[in-house]
Design a protein around this motif. Structure first.
Motif, PDB file in Angstrom:
ATOM      1  N   GLN A 222       0.877  -1.111   0.074  1.00 54.43           N
ATOM      2  CA  GLN A 222       0.226   0.085   0.013  1.00 54.43           C
ATOM      3  C   GLN A 222       0.979   1.170   0.070  1.00 54.43           C
ATOM      4  OE1 GLN A 222      -3.467  -0.211   0.425  1.00 54.43           O
ATOM      5  NE2 GLN A 222      -3.392   1.764  -0.541  1.00 54.43           N
ATOM      6  N   ALA A 223       2.000   1.153   0.878  1.00 54.10           N
ATOM      7  CA  ALA A 223       2.873   2.271   0.972  1.00 54.10           C
ATOM      8  C   ALA A 223       3.416   2.454  -0.385  1.00 54.10           C
ATOM      9  CB  ALA A 223       4.021   2.263   1.882  1.00 54.10           C
ATOM     10  N   ILE A 224       3.897   1.651  -1.146  1.00 53.64           N
ATOM     11  CA  ILE A 224       4.390   1.944  -2.515  1.00 53.64           C
ATOM     12  C   ILE A 224       3.488   2.244  -3.413  1.00 53.64           C
ATOM     13  CG2 ILE A 224       5.576   0.532  -4.285  1.00 53.64           C
ATOM     14  CD1 ILE A 224       6.710  -1.244  -2.180  1.00 53.64           C
ATOM     15  N   PHE A 225       2.198   1.651  -3.205  1.00 53.00           N
ATOM     16  CA  PHE A 225       1.317   2.195  -4.210  1.00 53.00           C
ATOM     17  C   PHE A 225       0.878   3.561  -4.271  1.00 53.00           C
ATOM     18  CE2 PHE A 225      -2.300   1.396  -7.103  1.00 53.00           C
ATOM     19  CZ  PHE A 225      -3.317   2.272  -6.526  1.00 53.00           C
ATOM     20  N   ASP A 226       0.845   4.252  -2.943  1.00 53.19           N
ATOM     21  CA  ASP A 226       0.601   5.276  -2.572  1.00 53.19           C
ATOM     22  C   ASP A 226       1.568   6.429  -3.016  1.00 53.19           C
ATOM     23  OD1 ASP A 226      -1.440   4.357   0.319  1.00 53.19           O
ATOM     24  OD2 ASP A 226      -2.086   4.678  -1.871  1.00 53.19           O
ATOM     25  N   SER A 227       2.790   6.080  -2.812  1.00 60.06           N
ATOM     26  CA  SER A 227       3.962   7.019  -3.393  1.00 60.06           C
ATOM     27  C   SER A 227       4.068   6.850  -4.723  1.00 60.06           C
ATOM     28  CB  SER A 227       5.337   6.411  -2.410  1.00 60.06           C
ATOM     29  OG  SER A 227       5.739   5.362  -3.087  1.00 60.06           O
ATOM     30  N   GLN A 228       3.545   7.808  -5.515  1.00 61.79           N
ATOM     31  CA  GLN A 228       3.109   7.944  -6.951  1.00 61.79           C
ATOM     32  C   GLN A 228       4.742   8.259  -7.558  1.00 61.79           C
ATOM     33  OE1 GLN A 228       0.761   6.953  -8.618  1.00 61.79           O
ATOM     34  NE2 GLN A 228      -0.411   6.227  -7.282  1.00 61.79           N
ATOM     35  N   PRO A 229       4.373   8.762  -8.674  1.00 64.58           N
ATOM     36  CA  PRO A 229       5.758   8.580  -9.792  1.00 64.58           C
ATOM     37  C   PRO A 229       6.816   9.166  -9.109  1.00 64.58           C
ATOM     38  CG  PRO A 229       3.798   9.324 -11.019  1.00 64.58           C
ATOM     39  CD  PRO A 229       3.039   9.190  -9.624  1.00 64.58           C
ATOM     40  N   LEU A 230       6.768   9.962  -8.260  1.00 65.83           N
ATOM     41  CA  LEU A 230       7.958  10.857  -7.494  1.00 65.83           C
ATOM     42  C   LEU A 230       9.067   9.690  -7.581  1.00 65.83           C
ATOM     43  CD1 LEU A 230       6.584  13.170  -5.068  1.00 65.83           C
ATOM     44  CD2 LEU A 230       7.134  13.596  -7.616  1.00 65.83           C
ATOM     45  N   SER A 231       8.923   8.340  -6.986  1.00 66.21           N
ATOM     46  CA  SER A 231       9.915   7.310  -6.869  1.00 66.21           C
ATOM     47  C   SER A 231      10.150   6.987  -8.150  1.00 66.21           C
ATOM     48  CB  SER A 231       9.442   6.458  -5.924  1.00 66.21           C
ATOM     49  OG  SER A 231       8.215   6.009  -6.562  1.00 66.21           O
ATOM     50  N   ASP A 232      11.666   6.360  -8.007  1.00 65.56           N
ATOM     51  CA  ASP A 232      12.177   5.937  -9.431  1.00 65.56           C
ATOM     52  C   ASP A 232      11.376   4.596  -9.762  1.00 65.56           C
ATOM     53  OD1 ASP A 232      15.078   4.080  -9.893  1.00 65.56           O
ATOM     54  OD2 ASP A 232      13.711   4.999 -11.140  1.00 65.56           O
ATOM     55  N   VAL A 242       9.838 -10.912  -0.384  1.00 66.54           N
ATOM     56  CA  VAL A 242       8.981 -10.638  -1.168  1.00 66.54           C
ATOM     57  C   VAL A 242       9.423  -9.456  -1.856  1.00 66.54           C
ATOM     58  CG1 VAL A 242       6.560  -9.743  -1.291  1.00 66.54           C
ATOM     59  CG2 VAL A 242       7.133 -11.281   0.544  1.00 66.54           C
ATOM     60  N   LEU A 243       9.048  -9.564  -3.323  1.00 67.43           N
ATOM     61  CA  LEU A 243       9.258  -8.491  -4.025  1.00 67.43           C
ATOM     62  C   LEU A 243       8.229  -7.635  -4.568  1.00 67.43           C
ATOM     63  CD1 LEU A 243      12.248  -8.776  -5.148  1.00 67.43           C
ATOM     64  CD2 LEU A 243      11.441  -9.186  -7.391  1.00 67.43           C
ATOM     65  N   PHE A 244       8.303  -6.355  -4.301  1.00 66.41           N
ATOM     66  CA  PHE A 244       7.080  -5.478  -4.733  1.00 66.41           C
ATOM     67  C   PHE A 244       7.381  -4.807  -5.952  1.00 66.41           C
ATOM     68  CE2 PHE A 244       5.029  -5.793  -0.678  1.00 66.41           C
ATOM     69  CZ  PHE A 244       6.074  -6.026   0.168  1.00 66.41           C
ATOM     70  N   LEU A 245       6.394  -4.901  -7.011  1.00 59.69           N
ATOM     71  CA  LEU A 245       6.679  -4.565  -8.351  1.00 59.69           C
ATOM     72  C   LEU A 245       5.386  -3.779  -8.340  1.00 59.69           C
ATOM     73  CD1 LEU A 245       8.632  -5.072 -10.631  1.00 59.69           C
ATOM     74  CD2 LEU A 245       7.123  -6.720 -11.538  1.00 59.69           C
ATOM     75  N   PRO A 246       5.545  -2.456  -8.383  1.00 60.63           N
ATOM     76  CA  PRO A 246       4.424  -1.297  -8.644  1.00 60.63           C
ATOM     77  C   PRO A 246       4.017  -1.332 -10.348  1.00 60.63           C
ATOM     78  CG  PRO A 246       6.431  -0.188  -8.503  1.00 60.63           C
ATOM     79  CD  PRO A 246       6.907  -1.634  -8.029  1.00 60.63           C
ATOM     80  N   LEU A 247       2.650  -1.546 -10.484  1.00 57.18           N
ATOM     81  CA  LEU A 247       2.281  -1.501 -11.811  1.00 57.18           C
ATOM     82  C   LEU A 247       1.922  -0.426 -12.231  1.00 57.18           C
ATOM     83  CD1 LEU A 247       0.261  -4.639 -11.364  1.00 57.18           C
ATOM     84  CD2 LEU A 247       2.302  -4.619 -12.223  1.00 57.18           C
ATOM     85  N   ARG A 248       2.714   0.464 -13.038  1.00 56.33           N
ATOM     86  CA  ARG A 248       2.723   1.688 -13.463  1.00 56.33           C
ATOM     87  C   ARG A 248       1.896   1.904 -15.039  1.00 56.33           C
ATOM     88  NH1 ARG A 248       3.824   3.967  -9.064  1.00 56.33           N
ATOM     89  NH2 ARG A 248       5.805   3.582  -7.948  1.00 56.33           N
ATOM     90  N   ALA A 249       0.841   2.098 -15.310  1.00 57.86           N
ATOM     91  CA  ALA A 249       0.388   2.587 -16.479  1.00 57.86           C
ATOM     92  C   ALA A 249       0.487   4.021 -16.811  1.00 57.86           C
ATOM     93  CB  ALA A 249      -1.185   2.002 -16.548  1.00 57.86           C
ATOM     94  N   PRO A 250       0.271   4.174 -18.202  1.00 60.45           N
ATOM     95  CA  PRO A 250       0.326   5.669 -18.450  1.00 60.45           C
ATOM     96  C   PRO A 250      -0.285   6.711 -17.690  1.00 60.45           C
ATOM     97  CG  PRO A 250       0.211   4.157 -20.602  1.00 60.45           C
ATOM     98  CD  PRO A 250       0.070   3.327 -19.200  1.00 60.45           C
TER      99      PRO A 250
END
Lengths: 550, 245
Positions: A222-232, A242-250
């Motif tokens: 949830q933390a990763i999801f919420d911290s939006q495009p600013l992160s690398d 566990v590996l967390f892979l954010p799924l970023r669409a356009p």
């Protein structure tokens, strides 16, 4: 130890003409190229010994005949073969063994080992080098093949993933596809977390995945999801196993993919990282596509609902106002002029009020049916029964409107029991009969017929009235369409669309006969099915208690 | 028939409907007691000892079926329910819980009075023995329950045992609404609730044998989705032993 080994490998690889970067790639990553067939390392050594003996056997007959320098080639060949097939260790062993055997059997004095000539050290050195080089090259080759094969497999998997994602129609399907393919690609358990309407991440596939995720993992996700495009965007977060892979669409972030690998370090390798990113992007795109498809469908439904609502409102407005106006007018006349009106006129007024009220009732009935058909879907209460019965009750319902009109019935006597919802089919017949009454002269007859046709029953309602205007045969079954929109006959045009919905729910068809003249012939079909037998009813009847209380 | 005026309790929350019922019934010389809620209605029924109860199924405070159950706990009064069109399940449930008949809104006063009369008559006849029960007539059919004989225009009509039994049940409750479930139970027995098709077939047989136009019956009426009702003529007194044609 590993590093020196790698450096040697690298060096040897460049020997064969591979450029430096690729050589480095070969040295690290990728599963170890296992030597096929060799049952443990011991097998290789056994073969080394065997080959040396074989070489000796070959060489012995040539002792004395050929020059030593030539006989040595046999041993060289043996070393090369062993190194190629069994790797470095056995290759080195073979070379060492070769030197000793050579020195023992083939160098005078025979059957003795004397290191007289330092030449033989040289021979040992060369054979040793040959063994090392050949075995390394062979190992590289094997590794290359394995890597190519592995890469080809990965490319194939990615292709399959893309194909499967493009076919997925719901989020659940996307999750299943992702889970299945990522599993194959990374040999790891995969869970897709999707945001619900509040933006909180939930596992997409709630069956088996749920149990294996800890709340801590979900929280991190949830933390990763919420911290939006600013992160690398290219970084992959890693916590525990566990590996967390954010799924970023356009347009926005669509979720988080959780990968639970047994050996997470393997997944941190650059090549794997690239693979993970590709997968993430594909899945994110699929989710985005799905999101927009749903949005488009919702928009369509909303537009259609709006349209229907407006049509309904305007239909109601007109068709309810008309009888109401009449009722108000007639009743106010009655109220004001009670004493002055003749008895006959009073009766007429009262009957007119009644008629208008019944007409409004019919309209409201149709509107309610329409509403029920649209919102609740249609729950059929199907029972096996006789068509004749429901025809009779429909005629009974309309007795007032029929009012001595001639009604011919031509129901085939061989009609079996049919499976239908009596209330709805009565409704349908009433609507059809109502139309027949409305659109034809009261002196003309109405005919209801039913015949068996193949695996259906064909029922028709015929009248000798104005008929359906040519070209409108299909259109009249649409909502709010009337044969003559300008006509004064009210009814909001709902009747036939209700009939169609009812018949379709029964698995039948409805239509109007284009060639029937004069007048109109509406027909509908009901499937026959296989009615339950009632023979038992007969036999039981005969064994029943005959006393029967009187 | 009792000598005193017939008393009817109306349990209906709609004021206009109550007014219509009152006007119609009082015009027939009946005494009407109104109640606007279920609670008030039940109280009135227990206090006033009416001959019939008219109950609306859409009451605000209590479900109509629940009221019927409460009343049936201590009285066998005829209960007539008023319900909206399209609520067949509701009607069937009310009838199976103990209501005797129903009227679908909107209804006219002719229908109302016809239904009420049937149930008041039944009530007053219930104490008489069957030996005093005359032959039952409808159309050109006469049913003699004692001699177990059915005639049509004077000619004997052959009925199978089931058909006869079915006819008997209909005759005994003539004018009254009988649900599919009730008929199946009475004629075939308790385990036959799922065999609706038996009932349809036998009703069709009866119509064929006894109605002038089986497809447009005048006496053996179908109430779609609910059940059947036999409308007869007024019973004739017995003359000798012969069946009346």
């Amino acid at each position: 130890m590993l590093r020196t080994r790698n450096r040697i490998r690298q060096g040897l690889a460049t020997l064969t003409g591979i450029d430096k970067d690729q050589a480095k790639q070969l040295a690290i990553g990728s599963p170890a190229a296992q030597l096929p067939g060799a049952s443990g390392r011991l097998g290789g050594y056994k073969w080394a010994i065997l080959t040396c003996l074989l070489a000796t056997l070959l060489a012995l007959p040539m002792r004395g005949l050929l020059d030593l320098a030539n006989i040595v080639m046999v041993y060289l060949l043996a070393v090369v073969l062993v190194a190629v097939r069994f790797g470095l260790g056995p290759g080195v062993a073979a070379s060492v063994l070769s030197v000793f055997v050579f020195g023992f059997f083939l160098v005078p004095p025979y059957q003795s080992l004397t290191v007289e000539d330092t030449q033989y050290l040289f021979m040992l050195g060369v054979m040793f080098a040959v063994a090392v080089i050949i075995s390394s090259l062979a190992a590289n080759l094997r590794r290359q093949v394995t890597i190519s094969h592995y890469r080809e497999q990965r490319a194939h998997e990615l292709f399959e993933l893309s194909k499967a994602l493009s076919a997925a129609l719901t989020n659940e399907q996307i999750a299943a596809v992702a889970s299945h393919h990522a599993n194959a690609l990374f040999q790891a358990g995969v869970v897709l977390l999707l945001p619900d309407m509040h933006g909180k991440l939930q596992p997409a596939d709630t069956d088996h995945a749920c149990a294996s995720i800890s709340p801590v993992a979900i929280h991190s996700a949830q933390a990763i999801f919420d911290s939006q495009p600013l992160s690398d965007p290219d970084s992959v977060k890693f916590s525990g196993r566990v590996l967390f892979l954010p799924l970023r669409a356009p347009t926005q972030s669509r979720g988080v993919l959780l990968i639970m690998a047994d050996d997470p370090r393997r997944l941190l390798l650059p090549e794997q990282q690239r693979l993970l990113q590709i997968c993430a992007t594909q899945i994110a795109l699929a989710l985005e596509r799905q999101h927009f498809v749903e949005a488009a469908q919702d928009a369509l439904v909303a537009v259609e609902s709006e349209r229907l609502r407006n049509a309904l409102l305007s239909a109601v407005s007109h068709d309810v106002r008309t009888p109401l106006t009449a009722i108000i007018g007639l009743s106010s006349t009655l109220a004001e002029r009670q004493s002055t009106l003749s008895g006959k006129t009073r009766t007429e007024l009262i009957e007119a009020i009644q008629d208008e009220a019944f007409r409004m009732n019919k309209l409201v009935t149709n509107l309610l049916d329409m509403g029920r058909l649209r919102t609740g879907g249609l729950k059929l209460n199907r029972q096996w029964q006789m068509l004749e019965e429901v025809v009779g009750s429909a005629l009974g319902q309309l007795s007032r409107a029929l009012n001595d009109r001639k009604v011919e019935l031509a129901l085939a006597s061989t009609l079996p029991l049919l499976n239908f919802d009596a209330v709805l089919i009565e409704r349908l017949l009433c609507n059809l009969l109502d139309n027949a009454i409305k659109y034809s002269n009261s002196a003309t007859p109405i005919r209801i017929a039913a015949v068996l046709e193949g695996d259906e029953v064909l029922v028709s309602v015929e009248d000798c009235g104005a008929g359906v205007p040519v070209g409108l045969e299909k259109a009249i079954f649409e909502k709010f369409t009337q044969a003559n929109p300008e006509s004064t006959l009210s009814g909001a045009g709902l009747g036939l669309s209700i009939c169609r919905a009812i018949i379709q729910a029964h698995g039948g068809r409805i239509g109007v006969d284009e060639h029937y003249r004069p007048g109109a012939r509406f027909w509908f079909t009901l499937p026959l099915g296989s009615p339950p037998s009632y023979e038992e009813g007969y036999t039981e009847a005969n064994t029943l208690n005959r006393k029967g209380s009187a | 028939m009792s000598d005193r005026a017939i008393r009817i309790v109306i349990i209906e929350d709609e004021k206009q409907i109550r007014r219509f019922l009152r006007l119609t019934l009082e015009a027939e010389g009946m005494v009407v007691i109104e109640a606007a809620t279920a609670k008030e209605g039940v109280t009135q029924v227990s206090m006033q000892k009416p001959d019939l109860v008219i109950l609306d199924l859409g009451l605000p405070d209590l479900d109509g079926t629940e009221v019927i159950r409460q009343l049936r706990g201590w009285t066998a009064l005829p209960i007539l329910v008023l319900s909206a069109r399209g609520e067949e399940a509701q009607k069937v449930s009310a009838l199976d819980s103990g209501a005797d008949d129903y009227l679908t809104k909107p209804f006219g006063n002719a229908e109302l009075l016809a239904r009420i009369r049937v149930h008041l008559r039944k009530r007053s006849n219930s104490d008489e023995q069957i030996t005093e029960q005359p032959v039952f007539q409808f159309g050109d059919v006469a049913v003699d329950l004692i001699q177990r004989r059915v005639t049509r225009s004077g000619q004997d009509v052959h009925l199978t045992p089931i058909e006869y039994r079915l006819l008997t049940v209909l005759v005994k409750s003539s004018g009254k609404m009988l649900t599919h479930a009730q008929l199946l139970r009475e004629v075939w027995g308790p385990g036959y609730a799922e065999r609706g098709h038996y009932l349809r077939i036998y009703m069709a047989h009866l119509r064929q044998k006894l109605e002038r136009d089986p497809a447009r019956p005048e006496h053996i009426l179908t109430e779609t989705g609910i059940g059947y009702r036999l409308i007869g003529d007024r019973p004739q007194p017995i003359k000798g032993g012969a069946a009346i044609g």
